[in-house]
Scaffold this motif. Structure first.
Motif, PDB file in Angstrom:
ATOM      1  N   ARG A 133       0.853  -1.182   0.000  1.00 31.27           N
ATOM      2  CA  ARG A 133       0.000   0.000   0.000  1.00 31.27           C
ATOM      3  C   ARG A 133       0.895   1.241   0.000  1.00 31.27           C
ATOM      4  NH1 ARG A 133      -5.317  -0.166   3.378  1.00 31.27           N
ATOM      5  NH2 ARG A 133      -5.922  -1.239   1.486  1.00 31.27           N
ATOM      6  N   LYS A 134       0.649   2.121  -0.944  1.00 30.46           N
ATOM      7  CA  LYS A 134       1.481   3.318  -1.124  1.00 30.46           C
ATOM      8  C   LYS A 134       1.554   4.146   0.156  1.00 30.46           C
ATOM      9  CE  LYS A 134       0.402   3.448  -6.018  1.00 30.46           C
ATOM     10  NZ  LYS A 134      -0.154   2.099  -5.946  1.00 30.46           N
ATOM     11  N   LYS A 135       0.481   4.149   0.891  1.00 30.51           N
ATOM     12  CA  LYS A 135       0.427   4.890   2.147  1.00 30.51           C
ATOM     13  C   LYS A 135       1.575   4.475   3.068  1.00 30.51           C
ATOM     14  CE  LYS A 135      -2.541   4.761   6.233  1.00 30.51           C
ATOM     15  NZ  LYS A 135      -3.907   4.544   6.713  1.00 30.51           N
ATOM     16  N   TYR A 136       1.800   3.187   3.215  1.00 31.11           N
ATOM     17  CA  TYR A 136       2.838   2.711   4.127  1.00 31.11           C
ATOM     18  C   TYR A 136       4.236   2.928   3.565  1.00 31.11           C
ATOM     19  CZ  TYR A 136      -1.124   0.788   6.569  1.00 31.11           C
ATOM     20  OH  TYR A 136      -2.304   0.657   7.215  1.00 31.11           O
ATOM     21  N   VAL A 137       4.365   2.871   2.270  1.00 25.83           N
ATOM     22  CA  VAL A 137       5.661   3.166   1.651  1.00 25.83           C
ATOM     23  C   VAL A 137       6.005   4.636   1.887  1.00 25.83           C
ATOM     24  CG1 VAL A 137       6.965   3.208  -0.501  1.00 25.83           C
ATOM     25  CG2 VAL A 137       5.367   1.337  -0.051  1.00 25.83           C
ATOM     26  N   MET A 138       4.997   5.505   1.753  1.00 19.73           N
ATOM     27  CA  MET A 138       5.238   6.934   1.969  1.00 19.73           C
ATOM     28  C   MET A 138       5.546   7.222   3.443  1.00 19.73           C
ATOM     29  SD  MET A 138       3.169  10.064   0.371  1.00 19.73           S
ATOM     30  CE  MET A 138       4.068  11.522  -0.059  1.00 19.73           C
ATOM     31  N   VAL A 139       4.864   6.554   4.345  1.00 22.75           N
ATOM     32  CA  VAL A 139       5.173   6.711   5.769  1.00 22.75           C
ATOM     33  C   VAL A 139       6.623   6.310   6.030  1.00 22.75           C
ATOM     34  CG1 VAL A 139       4.692   5.777   8.080  1.00 22.75           C
ATOM     35  CG2 VAL A 139       2.810   6.510   6.621  1.00 22.75           C
ATOM     36  N   ALA A 140       7.057   5.211   5.413  1.00 20.95           N
ATOM     37  CA  ALA A 140       8.446   4.772   5.592  1.00 20.95           C
ATOM     38  C   ALA A 140       9.428   5.837   5.098  1.00 20.95           C
ATOM     39  CB  ALA A 140       8.672   3.453   4.858  1.00 20.95           C
ATOM     40  N   THR A 141       9.103   6.520   3.989  1.00 24.91           N
ATOM     41  CA  THR A 141      10.017   7.556   3.496  1.00 24.91           C
ATOM     42  C   THR A 141      10.046   8.754   4.439  1.00 24.91           C
ATOM     43  OG1 THR A 141       8.385   8.623   2.052  1.00 24.91           O
ATOM     44  CG2 THR A 141       9.700   6.863   1.096  1.00 24.91           C
ATOM     45  N   PHE A 142       8.884   9.128   4.996  1.00 21.34           N
ATOM     46  CA  PHE A 142       8.865  10.230   5.956  1.00 21.34           C
ATOM     47  C   PHE A 142       9.658   9.866   7.207  1.00 21.34           C
ATOM     48  CE2 PHE A 142       5.604  12.065   3.360  1.00 21.34           C
ATOM     49  CZ  PHE A 142       5.606  13.404   3.678  1.00 21.34           C
ATOM     50  N   LEU A 143       9.549   8.620   7.646  1.00 25.52           N
ATOM     51  CA  LEU A 143      10.324   8.189   8.813  1.00 25.52           C
ATOM     52  C   LEU A 143      11.819   8.178   8.500  1.00 25.52           C
ATOM     53  CD1 LEU A 143       8.075   5.318  10.202  1.00 25.52           C
ATOM     54  CD2 LEU A 143       8.356   7.645  11.110  1.00 25.52           C
ATOM     55  N   LEU A 144      12.170   7.774   7.302  1.00 21.88           N
ATOM     56  CA  LEU A 144      13.573   7.794   6.881  1.00 21.88           C
ATOM     57  C   LEU A 144      14.122   9.221   6.927  1.00 21.88           C
ATOM     58  CD1 LEU A 144      15.810   5.923   5.810  1.00 21.88           C
ATOM     59  CD2 LEU A 144      14.973   6.395   3.518  1.00 21.88           C
ATOM     60  N   ILE A 145      13.334  10.160   6.448  1.00 26.12           N
ATOM     61  CA  ILE A 145      13.733  11.573   6.487  1.00 26.12           C
ATOM     62  C   ILE A 145      13.850  12.046   7.935  1.00 26.12           C
ATOM     63  CG2 ILE A 145      12.962  13.920   5.946  1.00 26.12           C
ATOM     64  CD1 ILE A 145      11.698  12.661   3.363  1.00 26.12           C
ATOM     65  N   ALA A 146      12.815  11.755   8.731  1.00 27.55           N
ATOM     66  CA  ALA A 146      12.794  12.219  10.122  1.00 27.55           C
ATOM     67  C   ALA A 146      13.941  11.641  10.935  1.00 27.55           C
ATOM     68  CB  ALA A 146      11.453  11.851  10.772  1.00 27.55           C
ATOM     69  N   LEU A 147      14.298  10.399  10.675  1.00 28.60           N
ATOM     70  CA  LEU A 147      15.368   9.763  11.446  1.00 28.60           C
ATOM     71  C   LEU A 147      16.759  10.133  10.940  1.00 28.60           C
ATOM     72  CD1 LEU A 147      13.757   6.250  11.947  1.00 28.60           C
ATOM     73  CD2 LEU A 147      13.933   8.118  13.614  1.00 28.60           C
ATOM     74  N   SER A 148      16.863  10.584   9.693  1.00 25.51           N
ATOM     75  CA  SER A 148      18.182  10.945   9.163  1.00 25.51           C
ATOM     76  C   SER A 148      18.603  12.348   9.613  1.00 25.51           C
ATOM     77  CB  SER A 148      18.208  10.844   7.645  1.00 25.51           C
ATOM     78  OG  SER A 148      17.376  11.816   7.046  1.00 25.51           O
ATOM     79  N   ILE A 149      17.672  13.259   9.799  1.00 25.23           N
ATOM     80  CA  ILE A 149      18.015  14.642  10.138  1.00 25.23           C
ATOM     81  C   ILE A 149      18.793  14.753  11.459  1.00 25.23           C
ATOM     82  CG2 ILE A 149      17.070  16.927  10.690  1.00 25.23           C
ATOM     83  CD1 ILE A 149      14.886  16.329   8.573  1.00 25.23           C
ATOM     84  N   PRO A 150      18.416  14.024  12.503  1.00 29.54           N
ATOM     85  CA  PRO A 150      19.210  14.131  13.742  1.00 29.54           C
ATOM     86  C   PRO A 150      20.676  13.708  13.590  1.00 29.54           C
ATOM     87  CG  PRO A 150      17.072  13.199  14.233  1.00 29.54           C
ATOM     88  CD  PRO A 150      17.187  13.255  12.731  1.00 29.54           C
ATOM     89  N   LEU A 151      21.000  12.968  12.545  1.00 29.27           N
ATOM     90  CA  LEU A 151      22.410  12.621  12.322  1.00 29.27           C
ATOM     91  C   LEU A 151      23.271  13.870  12.161  1.00 29.27           C
ATOM     92  CD1 LEU A 151      22.044   9.631   9.829  1.00 29.27           C
ATOM     93  CD2 LEU A 151      22.545   9.533  12.283  1.00 29.27           C
ATOM     94  N   LEU A 152      22.656  14.946  11.673  1.00 32.52           N
ATOM     95  CA  LEU A 152      23.403  16.198  11.502  1.00 32.52           C
ATOM     96  C   LEU A 152      23.873  16.772  12.844  1.00 32.52           C
ATOM     97  CD1 LEU A 152      21.222  17.889   8.759  1.00 32.52           C
ATOM     98  CD2 LEU A 152      23.491  16.880   8.488  1.00 32.52           C
ATOM     99  N   VAL A 153      23.120  16.506  13.893  1.00 29.62           N
ATOM    100  CA  VAL A 153      23.495  16.997  15.222  1.00 29.62           C
ATOM    101  C   VAL A 153      24.810  16.359  15.674  1.00 29.62           C
ATOM    102  CG1 VAL A 153      22.793  17.044  17.658  1.00 29.62           C
ATOM    103  CG2 VAL A 153      21.100  17.460  15.863  1.00 29.62           C
ATOM    104  N   PHE A 154      24.995  15.087  15.325  1.00 23.98           N
ATOM    105  CA  PHE A 154      26.189  14.360  15.765  1.00 23.98           C
ATOM    106  C   PHE A 154      27.343  14.452  14.768  1.00 23.98           C
ATOM    107  CE2 PHE A 154      22.446  12.219  17.539  1.00 23.98           C
ATOM    108  CZ  PHE A 154      22.692  12.442  18.890  1.00 23.98           C
ATOM    109  N   ALA A 155      27.116  15.100  13.638  1.00 16.83           N
ATOM    110  CA  ALA A 155      28.140  15.161  12.590  1.00 16.83           C
ATOM    111  C   ALA A 155      29.360  15.974  13.009  1.00 16.83           C
ATOM    112  CB  ALA A 155      27.536  15.726  11.304  1.00 16.83           C
ATOM    113  N   ARG A 156      29.205  16.891  13.964  1.00 10.84           N
ATOM    114  CA  ARG A 156      30.361  17.669  14.433  1.00 10.84           C
ATOM    115  C   ARG A 156      31.410  16.746  15.048  1.00 10.84           C
ATOM    116  NH1 ARG A 156      28.866  22.288  18.255  1.00 10.84           N
ATOM    117  NH2 ARG A 156      28.218  23.182  16.300  1.00 10.84           N
ATOM    118  N   ASP A 157      30.930  15.759  15.810  1.00 13.31           N
ATOM    119  CA  ASP A 157      31.860  14.820  16.452  1.00 13.31           C
ATOM    120  C   ASP A 157      32.224  13.651  15.545  1.00 13.31           C
ATOM    121  OD1 ASP A 157      31.816  16.349  18.803  1.00 13.31           O
ATOM    122  OD2 ASP A 157      29.981  15.342  19.473  1.00 13.31           O
ATOM    123  N   TYR A 158      31.338  13.314  14.642  1.00 17.22           N
ATOM    124  CA  TYR A 158      31.541  12.169  13.738  1.00 17.22           C
ATOM    125  C   TYR A 158      31.247  12.606  12.305  1.00 17.22           C
ATOM    126  CZ  TYR A 158      31.014   9.884  18.251  1.00 17.22           C
ATOM    127  OH  TYR A 158      31.156   9.521  19.568  1.00 17.22           O
TER     128      TYR A 158
END
Length: 137
Positions: free
Chosen positions: A9-34
């Motif tokens: 179902r496209k709905k769940y695929v799209m939710v997965a992409t939004f979660l991928l985006i939401a979970l990737s952004i906090p990586l920028l916070v740790f990028a200063r150290d890593y």
């Protein structure tokens, strides 16, 4: 993502992409150290955002049909563009006021999570989104 959109179902695929985006952004916070996390962020965020742009027309067609797809996409893409134009300003203002990008990045993750929740709110009846049933009645 087209492969997954054809099989699930496209709905769940799209939710997965939004979660991928939401979970990737906090990586920028740790990028200063890593600093290597910048590459991880770029891959996951880029994949998620690219998938989102591919799924938007598919979801719009599924929810509203093909007859008004141009108008619906005009509204969706215009509002999307306004958000994309304004959010860097808000993140910059947060950075100016706090001295850090952390809160701004968390805001962006929160907005992506809200997007996932909005997509989850789409209701289906007999395999068809309710919004499309309402348009045909």
């Amino acid at each position: 993502m087209g492969y997954f959109a054809d099989r699930f179902r496209k709905k769940y695929v799209m939710v997965a992409t939004f979660l991928l985006i939401a979970l990737s952004i906090p990586l920028l916070v740790f990028a200063r150290d890593y600093p290597a996390l910048l590459y991880v962020f770029a891959v996951f965020f880029g994949f998620g955002l690219g998938a989102d742009y591919m799924l938007i027309p598919l979801m719009a067609a599924e929810c509203f049909g093909l007859a008004g797809l141009g108008r619906i996409l005009g509204i969706i893409i215009t509002s999307d563009s306004v958000g994309e134009a304004l959010m860097p300003f808000f993140v910059a203002r947060i950075r100016e006021n706090t001295g850090s990008y952390e809160a701004g990045f968390l805001l962006l993750s929160g907005v992506a999570l809200l997007g996932a929740l909005a997509i989850l709110a789409i209701r289906y009846r007999d395999g068809v989104p309710v919004s499309r049933l309402q348009l045909s009645n």
